[in-house]
Design an enzyme around this catalytic site. Structure first.
Site, PDB file in Angstrom:
ATOM      1  N   GLU A 217       0.818  -1.214   0.000  1.00 32.71           N
ATOM      2  CA  GLU A 217       0.000   0.000   0.000  1.00 32.71           C
ATOM      3  C   GLU A 217       0.853   1.265   0.000  1.00 32.71           C
ATOM      4  O   GLU A 217       0.391   2.341   0.376  1.00 32.71           O
ATOM      5  CB  GLU A 217      -0.966  -0.013   1.194  1.00 32.71           C
ATOM      6  CG  GLU A 217      -2.034  -1.095   1.033  1.00 32.71           C
ATOM      7  CD  GLU A 217      -3.075  -1.084   2.139  1.00 32.71           C
ATOM      8  OE1 GLU A 217      -2.865  -0.403   3.158  1.00 32.71           O
ATOM      9  OE2 GLU A 217      -4.101  -1.776   1.971  1.00 32.71           O
TER      10      GLU A 217
ATOM     11  N   LYS B 270     -15.766  -1.358   2.132  1.00 33.04           N
ATOM     12  CA  LYS B 270     -15.073  -1.767   0.906  1.00 33.04           C
ATOM     13  C   LYS B 270     -16.124  -2.412   0.009  1.00 33.04           C
ATOM     14  O   LYS B 270     -16.705  -3.434   0.386  1.00 33.04           O
ATOM     15  CB  LYS B 270     -14.001  -2.808   1.215  1.00 33.04           C
ATOM     16  CG  LYS B 270     -12.826  -2.326   2.080  1.00 33.04           C
ATOM     17  CD  LYS B 270     -12.031  -3.532   2.558  1.00 33.04           C
ATOM     18  CE  LYS B 270     -10.693  -3.139   3.166  1.00 33.04           C
ATOM     19  NZ  LYS B 270     -10.073  -4.281   3.890  1.00 33.04           N
TER      20      LYS B 270
HETATM   21  P1  PGA Z   1      -6.659  -5.926   2.247  1.00 31.29           P
HETATM   22  O1  PGA Z   1      -6.161  -5.019   3.446  1.00 31.29           O
HETATM   23  O2  PGA Z   1      -7.060  -5.057   1.142  1.00 31.29           O
HETATM   24  O3  PGA Z   1      -5.429  -6.744   1.960  1.00 31.29           O
HETATM   25  O4  PGA Z   1      -7.791  -6.759   2.784  1.00 31.29           O
HETATM   26  C1  PGA Z   1      -6.671  -3.760   3.722  1.00 31.29           C
HETATM   27  C2  PGA Z   1      -7.217  -3.705   5.116  1.00 31.29           C
HETATM   28  O5  PGA Z   1      -7.122  -4.696   5.878  1.00 31.29           O
HETATM   29  O6  PGA Z   1      -7.781  -2.687   5.485  1.00 31.29           O
HETATM   30 ZN    ZN Z   2      -8.236  -3.635   7.641  1.00 34.23          ZN
END
Ligand code: PGA
Ligand code: ZN
Length: 404
Positions: free
Chosen positions: A200, A329
């Site tokens: 990230e 998400k």
């Molecule tokens: P992930 O991690 O996109 O790998 O699930 C992001 C998060 O845990 O916020």
């Molecule tokens: Zn998370």
């Protein structure tokens, strides 16, 4: 408003160079929308399935056979109908037939086509009834990576700068500055070591959790002094990833649930954390509730793997006062309509929502519109890397357009 005359699904790559899908939706008027779907690494067990068993090739085949015929002729501005068609084509509870990423890409592409046709910004198409688009999210920017996003880094997955300013321009400036200061501090501390970059865009170094937090906290203080902007440390522990047989197993210590509640509460106090995501494993509603009771007045306690953007999971959390915030998400639950249900439930109970990227992202900016349109308290989308900057730059543009 016009009907969908053409739909396409195409295999592309995400920021980890893994395959994902993007959808294109074309309307009778000639308006169109295109959107790609991201992928997680530390996925929650209750998330929808991103792809059918055969991966992207099978997703493309299933799309042609089962999804496309149901979409043609639908009114794109009727988001609920588009998203219902995706559920109908799938026929399971977890999108395992068509893939949650196909659902996400189509759902968002359809909203983008609707915005294109109406000549309005996407966030207005997504806007919840009480959102006027003048209140901008804080920016949670990942400065140091660990866990599954950074081999060789700390156990805690994300060390975040939580920049909380009314103007996106200021939030982004503050978060970017903290990221830079953390990098400089790491260079000073490990003058001979090569520093890495995680999935990230945060730095990666062989450093302990508490040392990393100390460094982040100093960088936030320095950025506050220099810029006179509100920026404080935050964490995403992604604790399910190091939870095993009832214990939280860090490299330096092993804690039971009580121990973990005490450890995290102390971190909140010592470092004035303003944001704490997934401090416990994904079924630990009671531990979340204990922490929220202890520190929830001064920090956001955020459920990610705990809720997976799922309305039913969030309802359990609301009932048990588990958190004061929920991570959002779209591809954890599949469609915009499902996302809105969760957001509306959260807002109806006074919980904050944080719109979030995934660790494997597409270089697109639509997430900033989701954040603004759903009245998010925060946008977590990283800092470094084109796929992260695409979202921050879009937030900047939205701020400029609003004149804020
Ligand atoms: P992930 O991690 O996109 O790998 O699930 C992001 C998060 O845990 O916020
Ligand atoms: Zn998370």
């Amino acid at each position: 408003m016009s009907r969908i005359t053409d739909v396409d699904l195409f295999g592309v790559y995400d920021s980890r160079a893994r395959r994902t899908v993007e959808a294109t939706v074309v309307l009778a008027s000639g308006a169109s929308g295109r959107a790609g779907a991201p992928s997680g690494a530390s996925t929650g067990v209750h998330e929808v399935v991103a792809f059918p068993k055969g991966g992207v090739p099978e997703a493309l085949e299933v799309f042609r056979e089962k999804v496309a015929p149901r979409l043609l002729g639908l009114e794109a501005s009727d988001q609920a109908a588009v998203d219902m068609a995706l559920h109908d084509a799938d026929g399971t509870l977890d999108f395992s037939t068509i893939g949650g990423n196909t659902a996400t890409a189509v759902s968002v592409a359809s909203a983008i086509a609707t915005a294109d046709e109406a000549g309005t910004p996407l966030w207005r198409v997504l806007a919840r009834p009480d959102v006027d688009g003048r209140s901008f999210p804080a920016v949670a920017g990942n400065c140091l990576n660990g866990g599954r996003h950074a081999i060789g880094g700390p156990d805690i997955q994300e060390f975040l700068a939580f920049a909380d300013c009314p103007r996106p321009e200021d939030s982004i400036r503050a978060a970017v500055r903290v990221h830079g200061l953390v990098g400089e501090a790491l260079h000073r501390r490990f003058p001979k070591a090569a520093l890495g970059r995680g999935d990230e865009g945060g730095w990666v170094a062989a450093i302990s959790n508490v040392d990393a937090l100390e460094l982040l906290s100093e960088a936030c203080a320095a950025a506050r002094d220099e810029l006179h902007l509100e920026v404080h440390p935050g964490l995403d522990l992604a604790a399910s990833e190091f939870f095993d047989e009832g214990q939280y197993r860090y490299r330096e210590q092993t804690l039971d649930s009580e121990g973990q509640i005490g450890f995290v509460s102390k971190l909140v106090d010592r470092f004035d954390l303003r944001y704490v995501e997934d401090p416990f494993e994904e079924e630990a509603f009671d531990a979340f509730a204990a922490l929220t009771k202890a520190v929830g007045r001064r920090t956001l306690v955020v459920g990610d793997d705990l809720y997976v953007t799922n309305e039913q999971r969030l309802a359990l959390g609301v009932e048990r006062h588990a958190t004061n915030a929920v991570l959002v998400k779209v591809n954890q639950v599949g469609t915009l309509t499902d996302t809105f249900r969760t957001v509306d439930l959260a807002r109806g109970h006074g919980l904050s929502t944080i719109t979030s990227h995934r660790s494997g992202e597409v270089p697109e900016g639509w997430l900033a519109h989701v954040a603004l349109g759903t009245g998010a308290r925060g946008l977590k989308c990283g800092i470094l890397g084109g796929e992260r900057m695409a979202k921050l730059n879009e937030l900047l543009r939205l701020g400029r357009a609003t004149g804020i």
